[in-house]
Design an enzyme around this catalytic site. Structure first.
Site, PDB file in Angstrom:
ATOM      1  N   HIS A 130      -2.843  20.083  21.997  1.00  0.00           N
ATOM      2  CA  HIS A 130      -3.271  21.136  22.817  1.00  0.00           C
ATOM      3  C   HIS A 130      -1.738  21.191  23.832  1.00  0.00           C
ATOM      4  CE1 HIS A 130      -7.185  21.650  21.236  1.00  0.00           C
ATOM      5  NE2 HIS A 130      -7.363  22.791  21.791  1.00  0.00           N
ATOM      6  N   HIS A 183      -8.800  13.391  25.194  1.00  0.00           N
ATOM      7  CA  HIS A 183      -7.649  12.921  25.374  1.00  0.00           C
ATOM      8  C   HIS A 183      -7.341  12.066  26.604  1.00  0.00           C
ATOM      9  CE1 HIS A 183      -5.535  14.740  22.162  1.00  0.00           C
ATOM     10  NE2 HIS A 183      -5.911  15.766  22.511  1.00  0.00           N
TER      11      HIS A 183
END
Length: 355
Positions: A130, A183
């Site tokens: 992303h 993440h």
């Protein structure tokens, strides 16, 4: 810097106390909810969506105002996501939502964490896709907009505004990815820096006006090279499905495990988008020149069309059929944005010549 090999409790505690999360035992498949985290669900879902689903919409946004920028958006998105897949296969990055349980650092006192529907991605975590793709794609947009503003106003301050927005966007996307446990911070930073570099480099080499055969060869080349890399790593005894196993084990809702987050989904998406870009330029090499009002209408219609295309259900079994249809789906996206919708808007809004 903390990573998947870290066995230091203080390092793990640093990430968790960053969000001031209370503690409670956590079992695989059993989520721990928290009322305060629920209030932030909209933010995390929105910024995650911004980082992943707006790439075709960006093409619709900048394409009508600058054909080269529109081509560059899809070109940079596809190449940067393909490279992100390769990096993930090579770096074996963990994701926090499964690492918390697998690390065995919290046997007696596990953290109370909350998962979202966008948490349970099945690919490895490093670097953040992303952050990487967002940094690469939005660089094309803001640099084009900044140059446009400076050419019209000659104001350094005004032309710097898009770059400020760029930084804020990366921060928002990065925080959201950390917040939903998709993440670690270092993965987001690595993705953002890599994406910025790719955006700068790839935006200077845009295949505008290239023949269809170029895009066909490039698409097939990316597909075959990724498959060869995958086969080679497997021959070396590396199990590339390790992340899928861990995601299924630690995701709190089995329905959140989606095939479209698997590594091969991103591969077919990228190859399909590149072939679609070539087809769109083949059907209408010069694009459509639209005034501002029809351009805005084209953007609105394209956005609605892509929203419904993105929601089309695909059969997940057999997986070969899913990946094939997923490929076709993203071949269609550039046709909608660059050919079909602008063509219809041009047809119905153009001024007829007087006899």
């Amino acid at each position: 810097m903390c990573n998947s090999a870290t066995t230091n409790y203080a390092c793990a505690d640093h990430y968790l106390t960053y969000f001031r999360l209370p503690y409670r035992p956590l079992q695989p498949g059993r989520p721990a909810s928290h009322p305060q985290l629920e209030t932030n669900k909209g933010y995390s879902e929105l910024t995650s969506w911004t980082g992943s689903q707006t790439r075709p919409l960006l093409l619709a946004d900048v394409g009508p105002s600058s054909k080269r920028a529109g081509v560059a958006v899809l070109w940079v998105a596809a190449i940067s996501e393909w490279l992100n897949l390769v990096f993930k296969w090579m770096l074996f990055g963990e994701r926090p939502f499964w690492w918390i349980g697998e690390s065995r650092l919290f046997v007696n006192k596990q953290p109370k964490v909350h998962q979202f529907s966008s948490t349970c991605e099945t690919g490895p975590g490093s670097p953040s896709g992303h952050a990487m793709v967002t940094a690469a794609v939005w660089w094309v947009v803001v640099s084009s907009l900044g140059s446009f503003l400076y050419s019209r106003t000659h104001s350094v301050v005004l032309s710097a505004a898009p770059y400020l927005f760029y930084v804020l966007m990366l921060v928002a996307v990065g925080i959201s990815r950390i917040f939903i446990l998709a993440h670690f911070p270092h993965q987001v930073v690595a993705g953002s820096i890599t994406g910025l570099i790719l955006g700068i480099v790839l935006s200077r080499r845009v295949p505008e006006g290239r023949p269809l055969l170029f895009f066909f060869n490039f698409s097939i080349g990316l597909l075959l090279s990724a498959l060869m890399l995958h086969a080679g790593l497997q021959q070396l005894g590396i199990d590339l499905s390790w992340s899928i196993t861990l995601a299924k084990k630690w995701c709190s809702h089995s329905e959140w495990i989606r095939l479209d987050t698997a590594p091969f989904s991103s591969l077919t998406r990228d190859c399909g988008a590149l072939l679609g870009l070539g087809l769109a330029q083949y059907w209408k090499p010069g694009g459509f020149s639209l005034p501002w009002a029809p351009r805005a209408l084209s953007l609105a219609i394209s956005s609605m069309g892509l929203y419904h295309v993105n929601r089309l259900p695909l059969p997940i079994q057999p997986q070969g059929l899913f990946y094939g249809l997923f490929f076709v789906k993203f071949v269609i996206v550039p046709q909608i944005v660059m050919v079909l919708v602008p063509g219809l808007v041009h047809l119905f809004t153009r001024k007829k010549k007087k006899d």
